[in-house]
Scaffold this motif. Structure first.
Motif, PDB file in Angstrom:
ATOM      1  N   ASN A   1       0.816  -1.211   0.000  1.00  0.00           N
ATOM      2  CA  ASN A   1       0.000   0.000   0.000  1.00  0.00           C
ATOM      3  C   ASN A   1       0.852   1.264   0.000  1.00  0.00           C
ATOM      4  O   ASN A   1       0.474   2.268  -0.623  1.00  0.00           O
ATOM      5  CB  ASN A   1      -0.944  -0.012   1.206  1.00  0.00           C
ATOM      6  CG  ASN A   1      -2.133  -0.939   1.016  1.00  0.00           C
ATOM      7  OD1 ASN A   1      -3.078  -0.612   0.311  1.00  0.00           O
ATOM      8  ND2 ASN A   1      -2.077  -2.110   1.627  1.00  0.00           N
ATOM      9  N   CYS A   2       1.995   1.217   0.664  1.00  0.00           N
ATOM     10  CA  CYS A   2       2.917   2.357   0.631  1.00  0.00           C
ATOM     11  C   CYS A   2       3.442   2.579  -0.782  1.00  0.00           C
ATOM     12  O   CYS A   2       3.624   3.727  -1.219  1.00  0.00           O
ATOM     13  CB  CYS A   2       4.077   2.129   1.592  1.00  0.00           C
ATOM     14  SG  CYS A   2       3.668   2.371   3.337  1.00  0.00           S
ATOM     15  N   GLU A   3       3.681   1.489  -1.494  1.00  0.00           N
ATOM     16  CA  GLU A   3       4.161   1.608  -2.881  1.00  0.00           C
ATOM     17  C   GLU A   3       3.137   2.315  -3.756  1.00  0.00           C
ATOM     18  O   GLU A   3       3.492   3.110  -4.632  1.00  0.00           O
ATOM     19  CB  GLU A   3       4.477   0.219  -3.440  1.00  0.00           C
ATOM     20  CG  GLU A   3       5.775  -0.369  -2.900  1.00  0.00           C
ATOM     21  CD  GLU A   3       6.064  -1.752  -3.458  1.00  0.00           C
ATOM     22  OE1 GLU A   3       5.091  -2.439  -3.843  1.00  0.00           O
ATOM     23  OE2 GLU A   3       7.236  -2.142  -3.492  1.00  0.00           O
ATOM     24  N   LYS A   4       1.843   2.040  -3.530  1.00  0.00           N
ATOM     25  CA  LYS A   4       0.794   2.723  -4.282  1.00  0.00           C
ATOM     26  C   LYS A   4       0.867   4.231  -4.067  1.00  0.00           C
ATOM     27  O   LYS A   4       0.752   5.019  -5.008  1.00  0.00           O
ATOM     28  CB  LYS A   4      -0.589   2.230  -3.844  1.00  0.00           C
ATOM     29  CG  LYS A   4      -0.948   0.821  -4.246  1.00  0.00           C
ATOM     30  CD  LYS A   4      -2.362   0.520  -3.770  1.00  0.00           C
ATOM     31  CE  LYS A   4      -2.775  -0.899  -4.088  1.00  0.00           C
ATOM     32  NZ  LYS A   4      -4.165  -1.168  -3.603  1.00  0.00           N
ATOM     33  N   VAL A   5       1.052   4.617  -2.800  1.00  0.00           N
ATOM     34  CA  VAL A   5       1.125   6.040  -2.466  1.00  0.00           C
ATOM     35  C   VAL A   5       2.342   6.684  -3.126  1.00  0.00           C
ATOM     36  O   VAL A   5       2.261   7.770  -3.708  1.00  0.00           O
ATOM     37  CB  VAL A   5       1.180   6.235  -0.934  1.00  0.00           C
ATOM     38  CG1 VAL A   5       1.419   7.705  -0.581  1.00  0.00           C
ATOM     39  CG2 VAL A   5      -0.109   5.746  -0.278  1.00  0.00           C
ATOM     40  N   ILE A   6       3.487   6.003  -3.040  1.00  0.00           N
ATOM     41  CA  ILE A   6       4.722   6.541  -3.607  1.00  0.00           C
ATOM     42  C   ILE A   6       4.603   6.739  -5.116  1.00  0.00           C
ATOM     43  O   ILE A   6       5.011   7.766  -5.664  1.00  0.00           O
ATOM     44  CB  ILE A   6       5.908   5.612  -3.282  1.00  0.00           C
ATOM     45  CG1 ILE A   6       6.210   5.662  -1.783  1.00  0.00           C
ATOM     46  CG2 ILE A   6       7.153   6.003  -4.074  1.00  0.00           C
ATOM     47  CD1 ILE A   6       7.251   4.663  -1.325  1.00  0.00           C
ATOM     48  N   ILE A   7       4.029   5.753  -5.813  1.00  0.00           N
ATOM     49  CA  ILE A   7       3.874   5.847  -7.262  1.00  0.00           C
ATOM     50  C   ILE A   7       2.946   7.009  -7.639  1.00  0.00           C
ATOM     51  O   ILE A   7       3.232   7.782  -8.566  1.00  0.00           O
ATOM     52  CB  ILE A   7       3.327   4.519  -7.833  1.00  0.00           C
ATOM     53  CG1 ILE A   7       4.390   3.419  -7.702  1.00  0.00           C
ATOM     54  CG2 ILE A   7       2.909   4.680  -9.290  1.00  0.00           C
ATOM     55  CD1 ILE A   7       3.885   2.027  -8.026  1.00  0.00           C
ATOM     56  N   ALA A   8       1.837   7.146  -6.912  1.00  0.00           N
ATOM     57  CA  ALA A   8       0.889   8.219  -7.205  1.00  0.00           C
ATOM     58  C   ALA A   8       1.512   9.590  -6.966  1.00  0.00           C
ATOM     59  O   ALA A   8       1.355  10.512  -7.779  1.00  0.00           O
ATOM     60  CB  ALA A   8      -0.366   8.054  -6.339  1.00  0.00           C
ATOM     61  N   ILE A   9       2.247   9.721  -5.857  1.00  0.00           N
ATOM     62  CA  ILE A   9       2.885  11.002  -5.550  1.00  0.00           C
ATOM     63  C   ILE A   9       3.974  11.317  -6.572  1.00  0.00           C
ATOM     64  O   ILE A   9       4.172  12.481  -6.947  1.00  0.00           O
ATOM     65  CB  ILE A   9       3.472  10.975  -4.124  1.00  0.00           C
ATOM     66  CG1 ILE A   9       2.337  10.945  -3.098  1.00  0.00           C
ATOM     67  CG2 ILE A   9       4.353  12.198  -3.875  1.00  0.00           C
ATOM     68  CD1 ILE A   9       2.807  10.873  -1.665  1.00  0.00           C
TER      69      ILE A   9
ATOM     70  N   LEU B   1       7.225  16.021  -2.089  1.00  0.00           N
ATOM     71  CA  LEU B   1       6.730  14.967  -1.215  1.00  0.00           C
ATOM     72  C   LEU B   1       7.305  13.599  -1.538  1.00  0.00           C
ATOM     73  O   LEU B   1       7.279  12.696  -0.708  1.00  0.00           O
ATOM     74  CB  LEU B   1       5.203  14.926  -1.304  1.00  0.00           C
ATOM     75  CG  LEU B   1       4.507  16.195  -0.793  1.00  0.00           C
ATOM     76  CD1 LEU B   1       3.034  16.165  -1.164  1.00  0.00           C
ATOM     77  CD2 LEU B   1       4.674  16.326   0.704  1.00  0.00           C
ATOM     78  N   THR B   2       7.853  13.446  -2.744  1.00  0.00           N
ATOM     79  CA  THR B   2       8.444  12.146  -3.095  1.00  0.00           C
ATOM     80  C   THR B   2       9.630  11.818  -2.192  1.00  0.00           C
ATOM     81  O   THR B   2       9.837  10.663  -1.823  1.00  0.00           O
ATOM     82  CB  THR B   2       8.918  12.129  -4.557  1.00  0.00           C
ATOM     83  OG1 THR B   2       9.753  13.268  -4.797  1.00  0.00           O
ATOM     84  CG2 THR B   2       7.743  12.172  -5.506  1.00  0.00           C
ATOM     85  N   SER B   3      10.397  12.828  -1.831  1.00  0.00           N
ATOM     86  CA  SER B   3      11.562  12.591  -0.966  1.00  0.00           C
ATOM     87  C   SER B   3      11.132  12.126   0.413  1.00  0.00           C
ATOM     88  O   SER B   3      11.740  11.233   1.008  1.00  0.00           O
ATOM     89  CB  SER B   3      12.398  13.876  -0.836  1.00  0.00           C
ATOM     90  OG  SER B   3      12.944  14.241  -2.073  1.00  0.00           O
TER      91      SER B   3
ATOM     92  N   GLU C   1      -0.697  16.117   4.371  1.00  0.00           N
ATOM     93  CA  GLU C   1      -2.044  16.650   4.537  1.00  0.00           C
ATOM     94  C   GLU C   1      -2.023  18.180   4.608  1.00  0.00           C
ATOM     95  O   GLU C   1      -2.912  18.853   4.061  1.00  0.00           O
ATOM     96  CB  GLU C   1      -2.688  16.074   5.796  1.00  0.00           C
ATOM     97  CG  GLU C   1      -4.151  16.434   5.956  1.00  0.00           C
ATOM     98  CD  GLU C   1      -4.801  15.688   7.107  1.00  0.00           C
ATOM     99  OE1 GLU C   1      -6.007  15.395   7.010  1.00  0.00           O
ATOM    100  OE2 GLU C   1      -4.103  15.390   8.095  1.00  0.00           O
ATOM    101  N   THR C   2      -1.009  18.740   5.273  1.00  0.00           N
ATOM    102  CA  THR C   2      -0.889  20.194   5.389  1.00  0.00           C
ATOM    103  C   THR C   2      -0.736  20.848   4.018  1.00  0.00           C
ATOM    104  O   THR C   2      -1.361  21.878   3.725  1.00  0.00           O
ATOM    105  CB  THR C   2       0.327  20.560   6.268  1.00  0.00           C
ATOM    106  OG1 THR C   2       0.149  19.999   7.573  1.00  0.00           O
ATOM    107  CG2 THR C   2       0.469  22.073   6.400  1.00  0.00           C
ATOM    108  N   VAL C   3       0.087  20.243   3.162  1.00  0.00           N
ATOM    109  CA  VAL C   3       0.306  20.785   1.813  1.00  0.00           C
ATOM    110  C   VAL C   3      -0.983  20.750   0.996  1.00  0.00           C
ATOM    111  O   VAL C   3      -1.340  21.726   0.324  1.00  0.00           O
ATOM    112  CB  VAL C   3       1.423  19.996   1.089  1.00  0.00           C
ATOM    113  CG1 VAL C   3       1.524  20.434  -0.373  1.00  0.00           C
ATOM    114  CG2 VAL C   3       2.756  20.190   1.797  1.00  0.00           C
ATOM    115  N   VAL C   4      -1.691  19.637   1.049  1.00  0.00           N
ATOM    116  CA  VAL C   4      -2.920  19.496   0.259  1.00  0.00           C
ATOM    117  C   VAL C   4      -4.012  20.428   0.781  1.00  0.00           C
ATOM    118  O   VAL C   4      -4.765  21.021  -0.011  1.00  0.00           O
ATOM    119  CB  VAL C   4      -3.395  18.028   0.261  1.00  0.00           C
ATOM    120  CG1 VAL C   4      -4.751  17.895  -0.423  1.00  0.00           C
ATOM    121  CG2 VAL C   4      -2.364  17.147  -0.442  1.00  0.00           C
ATOM    122  N   LEU C   5      -4.106  20.599   2.088  1.00  0.00           N
ATOM    123  CA  LEU C   5      -5.085  21.539   2.646  1.00  0.00           C
ATOM    124  C   LEU C   5      -4.776  22.972   2.213  1.00  0.00           C
ATOM    125  O   LEU C   5      -5.683  23.767   1.954  1.00  0.00           O
ATOM    126  CB  LEU C   5      -5.099  21.429   4.171  1.00  0.00           C
ATOM    127  CG  LEU C   5      -5.746  20.168   4.756  1.00  0.00           C
ATOM    128  CD1 LEU C   5      -5.579  20.135   6.268  1.00  0.00           C
ATOM    129  CD2 LEU C   5      -7.225  20.091   4.390  1.00  0.00           C
TER     130      LEU C   5
END
Length: 286
Positions: free
Chosen positions: A123-131, A199-201, A265-269
């Motif tokens: 699931n972390c890999e999904k997040v990393i790929i999307a970001i 955010l990728t870093s 979350e702070t960045v997206v808000l």
């Protein structure tokens, strides 16, 4: 016949025998150290009474050795819940960022789904790929914006300390000058914001613990189980040593994921606030 005791007091035989027994137990308590009392668990009810008479610290050591440390089990459950919540936050925020980019930068990225039957790593890999996809497109637009806007205006867009209202005005003016070539009037501020956040870093730091932490192999649903079950999944048995190891591993992952999810979350808000200011639609919610 009676027994003679302290300060010349005379006691009846029954009371004297009780006094002698309790006194000997108390003296014995003073002599007992750490592990030497573990054998008393084999003595039945008298051992339970003996444990109750011990010093609180010694008593806690004995009970911990026999039944495990409740404090550590509670820490494991709390850390597991933080990991679980942080994963959900990361996926939710990633999808918000995806919807913002799709709408305002004219992209068509797919949203991701948290699969609790799969591993934390998966699931972390999904997040990393999307970001990574979001970062790639926003970085490209950011470079174009830098070339086509005066330096002072670009700095105001990218630096902190500038009012949101002023940044929003610059973004709207830039969109009018470029005739919306990069997307909606919000495109420039969103591209610069997401690009500079990099955010990728932050998320990629998760990969540094994949090879050393057994936590990453757990399924997301396992994080909702009891401390005993979690330790069994990780190490095969529920010994006190393994409970401590599980706590250390889980807390490391929990601290990392919580920091990342809060930052993300702070960045997206912040991006949502810009959209509201520029579009004038307070009901806009991603």
């Amino acid at each position: 016949m009676a027994w003679q005791f302290e300060q010349g007091r005379r006691l009846t035989p029954g009371i004297s025998r009780t006094y002698c027994y309790v006194s000997s137990v108390i003296d014995f308590r003073k002599e007992m150290k750490g592990e030497t009392v573990l054998w008393c668990s084999l003595l039945g009810i008298p051992a339970v009474l003996l444990v109750l008479l011990l010093h609180p610290r010694t008593r806690k050591k004995i009970l911990t050795a026999i039944f495990g440390d409740d404090d550590e089990k509670e820490r494991l459950i709390r850390a597991s819940q933080i990991v679980y919540n942080s994963l959900h936050t990361c996926v939710t925020v990633t999808n918000k960022a995806t919807r913002i980019v799709n709408e305002h930068l004219n992209e068509n990225f797919r949203e991701i789904v948290l699969d609790e039957s799969k591993g934390i790593k998966d699931n972390c890999e999904k997040v990393i790929i999307a970001i990574a996809k979001i970062h790639e497109i926003t970085s490209g637009i950011d470079k174009h914006i830098r070339k086509n806007i005066n330096q002072q205006s670009y700095e105001k867009l990218s630096l902190e300390g500038i009012s949101l209202k002023e940044k929003s005005m610059i973004a709207k003016d830039f969109s009018e000058v470029t005739m919306g070539i990069y997307g909606s009037p919000c495109s420039s501020i969103i591209a610069v914001l997401f690009s500079k956040a990099d955010l990728t870093s932050a998320v990629a730091t998760i990969t540094s613990i994949w090879e050393v932490s057994p936590i990453m192999s757990l399924r997301v649903s396992d994080l909702q189980r009891s401390s005993k079950e979690i330790v069994m999944f990780l190490f095969g048995n529920n010994s006190n040593t393994n409970v401590s190891k599980a706590v250390n591993h889980m807390q490391t992952v929990a601290e990392l994921l919580k920091t990342i999810s809060v930052t993300y979350e702070t960045v997206v808000l912040q991006a949502q606030v810009y959209v509201t200011l520029i579009t004038g639609d307070p009901r806009k919610n991603y």
